[in-house]
Design a protein around this motif. Structure first.
Motif, PDB file in Angstrom:
ATOM      1  N   ASN A 119     -34.612 -59.371  32.989  1.00 44.31           N
ATOM      2  CA  ASN A 119     -34.877 -59.056  31.772  1.00 44.31           C
ATOM      3  C   ASN A 119     -35.419 -57.856  31.130  1.00 44.31           C
ATOM      4  O   ASN A 119     -35.462 -57.600  30.148  1.00 44.31           O
ATOM      5  CB  ASN A 119     -35.766 -60.458  31.729  1.00 44.31           C
ATOM      6  CG  ASN A 119     -35.339 -61.657  31.787  1.00 44.31           C
ATOM      7  OD1 ASN A 119     -34.175 -61.814  31.794  1.00 44.31           O
ATOM      8  ND2 ASN A 119     -36.140 -62.501  31.832  1.00 44.31           N
ATOM      9  N   ASN A 120     -36.307 -57.312  32.290  1.00 44.86           N
ATOM     10  CA  ASN A 120     -36.890 -55.944  31.911  1.00 44.86           C
ATOM     11  C   ASN A 120     -36.219 -54.639  32.074  1.00 44.86           C
ATOM     12  O   ASN A 120     -36.758 -53.711  32.021  1.00 44.86           O
ATOM     13  CB  ASN A 120     -38.235 -55.976  32.241  1.00 44.86           C
ATOM     14  CG  ASN A 120     -39.224 -56.966  31.878  1.00 44.86           C
ATOM     15  OD1 ASN A 120     -39.296 -57.229  30.686  1.00 44.86           O
ATOM     16  ND2 ASN A 120     -39.831 -57.946  32.740  1.00 44.86           N
ATOM     17  N   THR A 121     -35.088 -54.668  33.071  1.00 43.85           N
ATOM     18  CA  THR A 121     -34.343 -53.726  33.555  1.00 43.85           C
ATOM     19  C   THR A 121     -32.945 -53.685  33.049  1.00 43.85           C
ATOM     20  O   THR A 121     -32.086 -54.727  33.091  1.00 43.85           O
ATOM     21  CB  THR A 121     -34.388 -53.721  35.091  1.00 43.85           C
ATOM     22  OG1 THR A 121     -35.654 -53.845  35.669  1.00 43.85           O
ATOM     23  CG2 THR A 121     -33.933 -52.346  35.688  1.00 43.85           C
ATOM     24  N   LYS A 122     -32.347 -52.477  32.705  1.00 45.71           N
ATOM     25  CA  LYS A 122     -31.074 -52.250  32.037  1.00 45.71           C
ATOM     26  C   LYS A 122     -30.132 -52.358  33.229  1.00 45.71           C
ATOM     27  O   LYS A 122     -30.528 -51.527  34.349  1.00 45.71           O
ATOM     28  CB  LYS A 122     -30.868 -51.085  31.198  1.00 45.71           C
ATOM     29  CG  LYS A 122     -31.659 -51.089  29.902  1.00 45.71           C
ATOM     30  CD  LYS A 122     -31.518 -49.529  29.303  1.00 45.71           C
ATOM     31  CE  LYS A 122     -32.370 -49.360  27.906  1.00 45.71           C
ATOM     32  NZ  LYS A 122     -32.443 -48.168  27.448  1.00 45.71           N
ATOM     33  N   VAL A 123     -29.129 -53.077  33.094  1.00 42.93           N
ATOM     34  CA  VAL A 123     -27.937 -53.008  34.226  1.00 42.93           C
ATOM     35  C   VAL A 123     -27.327 -51.834  34.451  1.00 42.93           C
ATOM     36  O   VAL A 123     -27.248 -51.281  35.603  1.00 42.93           O
ATOM     37  CB  VAL A 123     -26.602 -54.122  33.678  1.00 42.93           C
ATOM     38  CG1 VAL A 123     -25.709 -54.093  34.632  1.00 42.93           C
ATOM     39  CG2 VAL A 123     -27.414 -55.550  33.405  1.00 42.93           C
ATOM     40  N   GLY A 124     -27.193 -50.997  33.300  1.00 48.52           N
ATOM     41  CA  GLY A 124     -26.697 -49.697  33.759  1.00 48.52           C
ATOM     42  C   GLY A 124     -27.574 -48.862  34.377  1.00 48.52           C
ATOM     43  O   GLY A 124     -27.212 -47.635  35.489  1.00 48.52           O
ATOM     44  N   GLN A 125     -28.918 -48.882  34.560  1.00 53.58           N
ATOM     45  CA  GLN A 125     -29.832 -48.262  35.338  1.00 53.58           C
ATOM     46  C   GLN A 125     -29.961 -48.566  36.749  1.00 53.58           C
ATOM     47  O   GLN A 125     -30.084 -47.930  37.626  1.00 53.58           O
ATOM     48  CB  GLN A 125     -31.464 -48.392  34.672  1.00 53.58           C
ATOM     49  CG  GLN A 125     -31.775 -47.583  33.601  1.00 53.58           C
ATOM     50  CD  GLN A 125     -32.074 -46.282  33.959  1.00 53.58           C
ATOM     51  OE1 GLN A 125     -32.094 -45.613  34.899  1.00 53.58           O
ATOM     52  NE2 GLN A 125     -32.423 -45.478  32.767  1.00 53.58           N
ATOM     53  N   ILE A 126     -29.576 -49.942  36.771  1.00 50.56           N
ATOM     54  CA  ILE A 126     -29.770 -50.636  37.992  1.00 50.56           C
ATOM     55  C   ILE A 126     -28.235 -50.091  38.750  1.00 50.56           C
ATOM     56  O   ILE A 126     -28.464 -49.588  39.921  1.00 50.56           O
ATOM     57  CB  ILE A 126     -29.621 -52.243  38.057  1.00 50.56           C
ATOM     58  CG1 ILE A 126     -30.883 -52.569  37.464  1.00 50.56           C
ATOM     59  CG2 ILE A 126     -29.212 -52.724  39.666  1.00 50.56           C
ATOM     60  CD1 ILE A 126     -30.859 -54.142  37.213  1.00 50.56           C
ATOM     61  N   MET A 127     -27.151 -50.139  38.304  1.00 51.91           N
ATOM     62  CA  MET A 127     -25.936 -49.528  38.668  1.00 51.91           C
ATOM     63  C   MET A 127     -26.080 -48.290  39.088  1.00 51.91           C
ATOM     64  O   MET A 127     -25.538 -47.713  40.204  1.00 51.91           O
ATOM     65  CB  MET A 127     -24.846 -49.838  37.669  1.00 51.91           C
ATOM     66  CG  MET A 127     -24.535 -51.090  37.422  1.00 51.91           C
ATOM     67  SD  MET A 127     -23.248 -51.428  35.872  1.00 51.91           S
ATOM     68  CE  MET A 127     -21.799 -50.602  36.428  1.00 51.91           C
ATOM     69  N   SER A 128     -26.836 -47.299  38.033  1.00 48.36           N
ATOM     70  CA  SER A 128     -26.989 -45.781  38.386  1.00 48.36           C
ATOM     71  C   SER A 128     -27.691 -45.663  39.814  1.00 48.36           C
ATOM     72  O   SER A 128     -27.351 -44.928  40.615  1.00 48.36           O
ATOM     73  CB  SER A 128     -27.495 -45.336  37.538  1.00 48.36           C
ATOM     74  OG  SER A 128     -27.865 -43.742  37.587  1.00 48.36           O
ATOM     75  N   ARG A 129     -28.567 -46.449  40.036  1.00 52.83           N
ATOM     76  CA  ARG A 129     -29.486 -46.462  41.249  1.00 52.83           C
ATOM     77  C   ARG A 129     -28.759 -46.793  42.515  1.00 52.83           C
ATOM     78  O   ARG A 129     -28.947 -46.063  43.603  1.00 52.83           O
ATOM     79  CB  ARG A 129     -30.780 -47.305  41.153  1.00 52.83           C
ATOM     80  CG  ARG A 129     -31.767 -46.604  39.969  1.00 52.83           C
ATOM     81  CD  ARG A 129     -32.725 -47.746  39.989  1.00 52.83           C
ATOM     82  NE  ARG A 129     -33.827 -47.363  38.979  1.00 52.83           N
ATOM     83  CZ  ARG A 129     -35.015 -46.898  39.111  1.00 52.83           C
ATOM     84  NH1 ARG A 129     -35.394 -46.942  40.389  1.00 52.83           N
ATOM     85  NH2 ARG A 129     -35.720 -46.621  38.318  1.00 52.83           N
ATOM     86  N   ILE A 130     -27.746 -47.647  42.425  1.00 54.98           N
ATOM     87  CA  ILE A 130     -27.096 -48.065  43.862  1.00 54.98           C
ATOM     88  C   ILE A 130     -25.692 -47.318  43.994  1.00 54.98           C
ATOM     89  O   ILE A 130     -25.189 -47.592  44.850  1.00 54.98           O
ATOM     90  CB  ILE A 130     -26.973 -49.390  43.881  1.00 54.98           C
ATOM     91  CG1 ILE A 130     -26.142 -50.212  42.810  1.00 54.98           C
ATOM     92  CG2 ILE A 130     -28.263 -50.428  43.871  1.00 54.98           C
ATOM     93  CD1 ILE A 130     -26.175 -51.765  42.819  1.00 54.98           C
TER      94      ILE A 130
END
Length: 586
Positions: A119-130
């Motif tokens: 809820n508090n983290t953008k999916v794009g940021q998560i994808m970029s990290r992994i």
């Protein structure tokens, strides 16, 4: 976690364990690095031997001597070539394997995070990290130990060899190496911050792109392509700005290298010339000395230039660790047990719940008992806590206070996997994975046979329309099931739950987004699905829950009314008002 500061030594300490499965490969890689370094350092000694021999007695230089020296150097070059091949191929594969291991760990950890994190983290940021953030780890994992090892060997051996030629000149030259490192440190720190900002911004760019592409139909419906293009342009320019900042600090590194490069050659020219004039160094030795200083400077320069790759790797590792340090809110207790022989009774005892980012409670002191096989409907205005109650049962969130029991067992004492295995959920917003119809139904039970999948589709009322599709069960549904209608997607999701065969069923406004014909077909499927199962239904259309065994009316004060459809109408309370309002709208 993004605001937490990590020191370089802490990041390296967290990264080193990933080398453990590949320690033999790493050791062999470093041995090969030692061989290539030795090959580089021996050539000047061969030339020194040849020069001194010629200076002493030119007639002593024979074809046999030259051939012998050439043979030695040829063998060294062959060894160097083989060692470099191993370092380039196997070393990079080791780095890629470490990157793969880290990406798996990151994905596994993300799977365990609660809904609050997403809820508090953008999916794009998560994808970029992994994905993007770990690309540089391959190069870092391979080159970091290798580069520092080679540099260490070259500096130590060069110092020993040069000291034997002339200790005073060597001391003067080596004074400048720590000075170069000190002047580089400030640029190094700035470059690390710049790379971090660059990684964050590319995550924002990915988020913007994902948002626009997933909402492309809405964009087109409102003819807002220009607005989306402007938003993307702004984020793209911000990314360009972070890259400009990075290149500024990289240029600073380059200047420092060039300055010290020139200073050290200037010192060698002046001091070497004076020493040779006074007879403290032989001309041949000064020539060899110059070759070693060139090798030494190339090594230092390579380490300084490697700082860019080093910081890229450090940034990727830091962003990875930020994910790994994200707290897992929902986890199995140490004494959690598998849930077997489920009957389906549910009990809420003094349950309260509030989200972490607000002090306001969504639920307060809820007490509720649902019998095995009972059909319970939850109605009321938005924000009353209907969906929250249903999300607490499979532990998508944990209660702030109180306990929930399944068959008189505290759900926190039940393993998450076995708990969720016995709960089926059908939502309004159906998510289908990119793949075939068959794949999406089979998701409910990957071990199911084809016959069982077809039977589940028949029970869900989906077999007929699936058979009419071009490729039947092998029809590709598109991303998020875009090639199917809302009713078709909903029936496939119901077939998926039929295949799962859970004892508890949660229907979250499963028909509210459908047209009348689709709603009728899906409702029939849901009736078959709910048979013999404890069922909780969230509904805004009150006509869909009139046959429920019990209806709970919720608002901001909790459960305010309870009873079946007839009993609640006779009370003429909140439910009655909702029902009359719905009829007026209809």
């Amino acid at each position: 976690m993004e605001n937490k500061k990590y020191k370089t030594k802490d990041l390296i300490g967290r990264f080193i364990p990933y080398f453990k499965p590949y320690k033999n490969v790493l050791l062999l890689d470093l041995f090969c690095a030692f061989l290539t370094t030795g090959c580089d350092l021996i050539l000047p000694m061969i030339l020194r031997f040849l020069a001194n021999k010629g200076t002493e007695d030119l007639s002593s230089i024979t074809v046999q001597l030259i051939a012998s020296l050439a043979g030695v150097y040829l063998v060294l070059r062959i060894i160097d070539a083989i060692a470099n091949y191993y370092m380039t191929r196997i070393g990079h594969i080791m780095g890629a394997r470490i990157e793969t291991d880290m990406r798996k760990d990151a994905f596994d950890h993300i799977q365990k995070l609660s809904d609050s994190y997403f809820n508090n983290t953008k999916v794009g940021q998560i994808m970029s990290r992994i994905t993007n953030d770990l690309f540089d780890v391959t190069e870092f994992a391979h080159h970091c130990p290798e580069e520092f090892f080679i540099a260490g060997v070259k500096i130590v051996i060069s110092f020993i060899l040069l000291s034997r030629i002339n200790l005073a000149l060597t001391t003067i030259i080596f004074i400048f190496i720590p000075l170069m490192v000190i002047f580089s440190m400030d640029q190094n720190r700035k470059m690390k911050r710049a790379f971090k900002k660059q990684r964050v911004q590319i995550g924002e760019l990915n988020s913007r792109l994902e948002d626009s592409l997933l909402g492309v139909r809405v964009v087109k419906a409102f003819a807002n392509e220009d607005i989306e293009a402007e938003k993307f342009t702004q984020d793209n320019r911000k990314f360009l700005g972070t890259k400009k900042e990075t290149y500024k600090y990289m240029a600073g590194f380059k200047i420092i290298t060039c300055i010290f490069d020139g200073i050290m050659y200037l010192v060698l020219l002046i001091a070497g010339g004076i020493f040779m004039m006074k007879g403290l160094i032989q001309p041949a030795d000064l020539f060899v000395y110059t070759l070693y200083v060139t090798t030494l400077l190339a090594t230092v320069k390579r380490i300084v230039e490697f700082a860019e790759q080093f910081q890229r790797g450090m940034t990727g590792i830091e962003r990875f660790i930020e994910i790994m340090d994200s707290d897992i809110d929902i986890f199995d207790d140490e004494d959690a047990k598998e849930l077997n022989g489920v009957k389906g009774s549910i009990k809420f005892k003094d349950v309260s719940f509030g989200y972490n980012d607000t002090d306001k409670k969504v639920l307060s002191d809820i007490n509720l008992s649902i019998k095995e096989g009972e059909k319970v409907a939850l109605v009321g205005p938005s924000g009353g806590g209907k969906t929250t109650i249903c999300n607490l049962i499979p532990r998508f969130y944990d209660t702030t206070e109180g306990n929930i029991y399944l068959d008189d067992k505290d759900i926190k004492k039940i393993t998450l996997k076995s708990l969720r295995k016995n709960i089926g959920i059908v939502q309004q917003d159906v998510y289908l994975f990119a793949g075939t119809v068959y794949d999406n139904i089979a998701y409910g039970n990957p071990k199911a046979t084809k016959e069982e999948i077809i039977e589940a589709a028949k029970l869900a009322g989906a077999h007929e329309f699936i058979s009419e599709l071009k490729d039947g069960y092998d029809t590709y549904v598109g991303e998020r099931g875009v090639k199917l209608s809302g009713g078709q997607k909903q029936r496939i999701s119901i077939a998926r739950v039929f295949l799962k065969n859970p004892k508890i069923l949660i229907l979250d406004e499963a028909t509210s987004a459908l047209d009348n014909e689709s709603e009728y077909l899906v409702s029939k499927s849901l009736e078959r699905l709910a048979k013999g199962r404890t069922t909780l239904t969230i509904a805004h259309r009150l006509t869909t829950i009139q046959n429920a065994d019990r209806i709970l009316v919720l608002n901001e004060n909790g459960i305010v009314e309870e009873g079946n459809h007839k009993e609640l109408l006779e009370k003429k309370g909140v439910y009655y008002q909702l029902y009359m309002m719905a009829n007026e709208i209809a």
